[in-house]
Design a protein around this motif. Sequence first.
Motif, mmCIF file in Angstrom:
data_model
loop_
_atom_site.group_PDB
_atom_site.id
_atom_site.type_symbol
_atom_site.label_atom_id
_atom_site.label_comp_id
_atom_site.label_asym_id
_atom_site.label_seq_id
_atom_site.Cartn_x
_atom_site.Cartn_y
_atom_site.Cartn_z
ATOM 1 N N ARG A 196 39.069 30.532 40.697
ATOM 2 C CA ARG A 196 38.973 29.507 39.633
ATOM 3 C C ARG A 196 38.440 28.223 40.167
ATOM 4 N N ARG A 197 38.877 27.902 41.385
ATOM 5 C CA ARG A 197 38.290 26.419 42.011
ATOM 6 C C ARG A 197 36.889 26.707 42.141
ATOM 7 N N VAL A 198 36.385 27.816 42.714
ATOM 8 C CA VAL A 198 34.906 28.017 43.015
ATOM 9 C C VAL A 198 34.177 28.080 41.830
ATOM 10 N N ARG A 199 34.841 28.634 40.720
ATOM 11 C CA ARG A 199 34.254 28.526 39.325
ATOM 12 C C ARG A 199 34.220 27.191 38.932
ATOM 13 N N THR A 200 34.914 26.213 39.150
ATOM 14 C CA THR A 200 34.945 25.075 38.579
ATOM 15 C C THR A 200 34.092 24.249 39.413
ATOM 16 N N GLN A 201 33.874 24.358 40.720
ATOM 17 C CA GLN A 201 32.852 23.773 41.357
ATOM 18 C C GLN A 201 31.432 24.063 40.817
ATOM 19 N N GLN A 202 31.271 25.344 40.735
ATOM 20 C CA GLN A 202 30.011 25.658 40.101
ATOM 21 C C GLN A 202 29.484 25.271 38.734
ATOM 22 N N ARG A 203 30.529 25.140 37.841
ATOM 23 C CA ARG A 203 30.541 24.668 36.527
ATOM 24 C C ARG A 203 30.292 22.947 36.722
ATOM 25 N N GLU A 255 43.293 32.062 42.077
ATOM 26 C CA GLU A 255 43.312 30.363 41.850
ATOM 27 C C GLU A 255 42.210 29.993 42.677
ATOM 28 N N GLY A 256 41.892 30.480 43.834
ATOM 29 C CA GLY A 256 40.555 30.303 44.699
ATOM 30 C C GLY A 256 39.501 30.574 43.979
#
Length: 469
Positions: free
Chosen positions: A232-239, A229-230
């Motif tokens: 996924r959060r990093v990936r979401t921020q990058q996106r 989940e962490g």
Amino acid sequence: MSSVKPSDALSRSHEIALLVAVEFGGQRRSLSRTAALARNAAVAHIDGHDILSDEDFNVPSTGAVIPSPTFDLQASLEEFRELILSAGAEIGAEVIQRRPKPDPATLLGSGKVEEIAGIAASIHADVILFDHDLTPTQLRNLEEALPCRIVDRTQLILDIFARHARTREGQLQVELAQLEYMLPRLTGRGASMSQLGGGIGTRGPGETQLETDRRRIQRRLVHLKEELEGVRRVRTQQRQRREAVPVPAVALVGYTNAGKSTLFNTITKAGVLESSRMFATLDPKLKAILLPSRRKVLLSDTVGFIRNLPHTLVTSFRATLEEVQKAEVLLHVRDCSSEMQDEHKAEVEKVLDELGVLGKPRIEVLNKIDLLPEAEREVLVASGAVAVSAKSGWGITELLERVDAALVADPIVEQQFEVPQSEGGILAALGAGSLIRERRFEGDSVVMTVAGPASLMGRYRQYWRLDGN
């Protein structure tokens, strides 16, 4: 039916595997005449095995070809052999059984299990690999009856994924899938599934080893899901940072070993691993490329799909597959030299549907056209399909033009500008990010007609020439 390789295989350093394949009556499907002809020519001798006879393919003595119900079995065998080689094992023997329905206790039936035990002992097999998923009960019964380790199809795929995971994210996702597979199969596995030894302080009061293992796995599952989940959060921020500057995303999807990584390298010059082994690409790759319109897009290379892809993998790799979910256009790469390309397409679409992206704009890319005869190439090109050879680079320009046309976000627009010659930075930006259709000088200004992304055109709105003069 069975076939045993020469005994010199036993002296090699690889694990010796006994391959077991089962076909049930309800699984058989007919084969088209064209595919039957190709299959009959191709399977005369496969890796020195003489497994299937003409009767298996329903080929009468007259030479006429009747649609064969065993094509799926042979295709599955070829694919399973590739999986075994990708796992680093060597096939010592193969056993094939056809039966009306699975035996609930052992999948195969007690007589066939005894035969397999004898073959495994004679070739000194290290592992018996089933081209079928085993229930916990079947797995337990087979382990009691057979002399070596038992691995089913899902467990084999998970093992290959574990071998190829390089990033921390990939390793977390593989471990999550392995533990979710393992949890319901703990009963009866004994020490082979247990990582704890006995001893003071290692167990709770009155707690069995099975309960200890289950509790440990459940704790680890919770921890892995939190870590992912962490991720996924990093990936979401990058996106989100990428989306602040509108750059469309395009994702390569397709069956494993369809040539996605080779195509990715040809387009991006990224130099990622190319391999004929299955699942060589596990961790996603992302790279910016320029389309013929000078529009920039992000191209991602993703893990290949496969027939009966374990659901635990689809679930565990959801963080990685978010690149597919967020892409504006999907490039479905297909091996047009494969006789199973239609079946492969159906399997890929099944996974895309599970991910909820089947309705996205999708471009069919027929790869490996260089392996086809000239007449077949002409048919593909005439049909309007995007036929390419990722290895030679043939058809790549047309593919990129099709991607250009398919993108709807930040569309290509044509606009006339009048820019002072002193604004060198603006002139350079327009020249680098768009196609200049016409350019002329009027006094101290440059008047030019350009075609480029709407976002770039809007950035220099104050220099638009609206009168058309």
